[in-house]
Design an enzyme around this catalytic site. Structure first.
Site, short mmCIF file in Angstrom:
data_model
loop_
_atom_site.label_atom_id
_atom_site.label_comp_id
_atom_site.label_asym_id
_atom_site.label_seq_id
_atom_site.Cartn_x
_atom_site.Cartn_y
_atom_site.Cartn_z
N ASN A 1 5.36 -4.05 18.03
CA ASN A 1 4.37 -5.00 17.49
C ASN A 1 3.19 -5.13 18.45
O ASN A 1 3.28 -4.79 19.62
CB ASN A 1 5.04 -6.36 17.28
CG ASN A 1 4.50 -7.07 16.05
OD1 ASN A 1 4.07 -6.44 15.10
ND2 ASN A 1 4.51 -8.38 16.09
N HIS B 1 8.59 -5.47 -1.61
CA HIS B 1 7.66 -6.45 -2.20
C HIS B 1 6.80 -5.84 -3.30
O HIS B 1 5.80 -6.44 -3.70
CB HIS B 1 6.76 -7.04 -1.10
CG HIS B 1 7.50 -7.96 -0.18
ND1 HIS B 1 6.97 -8.38 1.02
CD2 HIS B 1 8.71 -8.54 -0.26
CE1 HIS B 1 7.83 -9.19 1.63
NE2 HIS B 1 8.90 -9.29 0.87
N ASP C 1 0.86 -1.19 0.00
CA ASP C 1 0.00 0.00 0.00
C ASP C 1 0.90 1.24 0.00
O ASP C 1 2.11 1.14 0.21
CB ASP C 1 -0.93 -0.01 1.23
CG ASP C 1 -0.16 0.09 2.56
OD1 ASP C 1 -0.28 -0.83 3.39
OD2 ASP C 1 0.59 1.07 2.76
N THR D 1 5.36 -6.61 11.91
CA THR D 1 5.58 -7.75 11.04
C THR D 1 5.79 -9.01 11.88
O THR D 1 6.38 -8.97 12.95
CB THR D 1 6.79 -7.53 10.10
OG1 THR D 1 6.97 -8.68 9.27
CG2 THR D 1 8.07 -7.24 10.86
N1 APR Z 1 -0.42 -2.87 15.46
C1 APR Z 1 0.80 -3.46 15.45
N2 APR Z 1 1.02 -4.73 15.00
C2 APR Z 1 -0.05 -5.39 14.54
C3 APR Z 1 -1.35 -4.85 14.52
C4 APR Z 1 -1.51 -3.53 15.01
N3 APR Z 1 -2.71 -2.92 15.02
N4 APR Z 1 -2.20 -5.78 14.01
C5 APR Z 1 -1.44 -6.86 13.71
N5 APR Z 1 -0.16 -6.63 14.04
C6 APR Z 1 0.99 -7.52 13.88
C7 APR Z 1 0.67 -8.99 14.07
O1 APR Z 1 0.80 -9.33 15.45
C8 APR Z 1 1.77 -9.65 13.22
O2 APR Z 1 2.97 -9.81 13.97
O3 APR Z 1 1.42 -7.40 12.54
C9 APR Z 1 2.01 -8.63 12.11
C10 APR Z 1 1.38 -9.03 10.80
O4 APR Z 1 2.03 -10.20 10.36
P1 APR Z 1 1.68 -10.78 8.89
O5 APR Z 1 0.21 -10.81 8.72
O6 APR Z 1 2.48 -12.03 8.74
O7 APR Z 1 2.22 -9.64 7.90
P2 APR Z 1 3.71 -9.38 7.47
O8 APR Z 1 4.65 -9.70 8.59
O9 APR Z 1 3.76 -8.01 6.90
O10 APR Z 1 3.94 -10.44 6.28
C11 APR Z 1 5.18 -10.41 5.63
O11 APR Z 1 4.38 -12.06 4.08
O12 APR Z 1 2.78 -12.97 2.71
C12 APR Z 1 3.90 -12.17 2.73
O13 APR Z 1 4.34 -10.54 1.12
C13 APR Z 1 3.59 -10.78 2.26
O14 APR Z 1 4.72 -8.76 2.89
C14 APR Z 1 4.05 -9.89 3.40
C15 APR Z 1 4.98 -10.79 4.19
#
Ligand code: APR
Length: 235
Positions: A203, A111, A96, A178
């Site tokens: 996080n 990405h 985004d 993340t």
């Molecule tokens: N504030 C802070 N952290 C949050 C919130 C929030 N409101 N809501 C969720 N999280 C945290 C979750 O606890 C988790 O650790 O954000 C993280 C989201 O993890 P994922 O859904 O795995 O997303 P991400 O880590 O960005 O994924 C990495 O995986 O599928 C691929 O390309 C995709 O870029 C992505 C990559």
């Protein structure tokens, strides 16, 4: 937290920073990977097998991202970049454009980006804000070979040399929102720590990775501004 002025800062963000802007994460309950099969919508093989499914998936995400607004976490990172008097790089796994909407300037989308199209033939990237469907013509090579400009599983993330160089010189590495489950991004904290950087995780809940020296838990829209205030106060 005391970080010397002019220190080099590298920030990595993931889907969690955009959650409070209404955009789904991937691995939380009800996340994108609970609703869609990665193999179908996030691999070159899936795209080859059923391109329309993939175009539809990213058109849906692009429309949602276009309606979304940056939250206080995005705004705090833009404020930090603007206030910091040393090297600052914001690496995002997100596709985004909420960091840009918040005013961040030096954003590295490892990405890819929803509002960009990639030509499968000539490799050129072009701004793309509306729906992208099969058969759209590349403005560089004029072939009908545009695809979503997203790095799929099995493909090489963008700008890895620039990322490695930044991690090599970072004095502070901050991972925000993340799960730390997808490489190479998941390995950045080890590289930064190995080069002597301070390491901080922000996080919803700590991932428990022992390589992070500090962790600020809570929703990003609250925890990131608090962290940025601490950092700027501690210079
Ligand atoms: N504030 C802070 N952290 C949050 C919130 C929030 N409101 N809501 C969720 N999280 C945290 C979750 O606890 C988790 O650790 O954000 C993280 C989201 O993890 P994922 O859904 O795995 O997303 P991400 O880590 O960005 O994924 C990495 O995986 O599928 C691929 O390309 C995709 O870029 C992505 C990559």
């Amino acid at each position: 937290m005391h970080i010397p002025p002019k220190a080099s800062i590298v920030v990595l963000t993931g889907a969690g920073i955009s959650a409070e802007s209404g955009l789904a994460t991937f691995r939380d309950n009800g996340g994108l990977w609970a609703e869609h099969d990665i193999r179908d919508v996030a691999t070159p093989e899936g795209f080859h097998r059923n391109p329309d499914l993939v175009f539809d998936f990213y058109n849906m995400r692009r429309r949602e991202a276009a309606k979304a607004s940056p939250n206080a976490a995005h705004n705090a990172l833009a404020r930090l970049e603007n206030a910091w008097d040393g090297p600052f790089l914001l690496i995002t796994q997100n596709v985004d454009n909420l960091h840009e909407k918040a005013g961040s300037k030096n954003v590295l989308h490892m990405h890819g980006k929803l509002n960009s199209a990639l030509c499968s033939e000539c490799g050129s990237h072009q701004q793309w804000d509306g729906d992208l469907d099969d058969g759209e013509v590349c403005s560089s090579c004029a072939r009908a070979a545009l695809r979503p400009d997203i790095v799929w599983f099995g493909e090489m993330p963008y700008d890895m040399e620039r990322i490695e160089a930044a991690l090599g010189g970072a004095e502070l590495f901050v991972s925000i929102g993340t799960s730390g489950t997808v490489y190479p991004a998941a390995g950045f904290v080890m590289e930064a720590a190995g080069n002597g950087a301070r390491t901080v995780e922000v996080n919803l809940q700590a991932t428990g990775n022992p390589l992070f020296e500090d962790c600020y838990e809570g929703p990003a829209a609250t925890s990131v501004p608090a962290f940025v205030d601490t950092l700027l106060a501690g210079r």
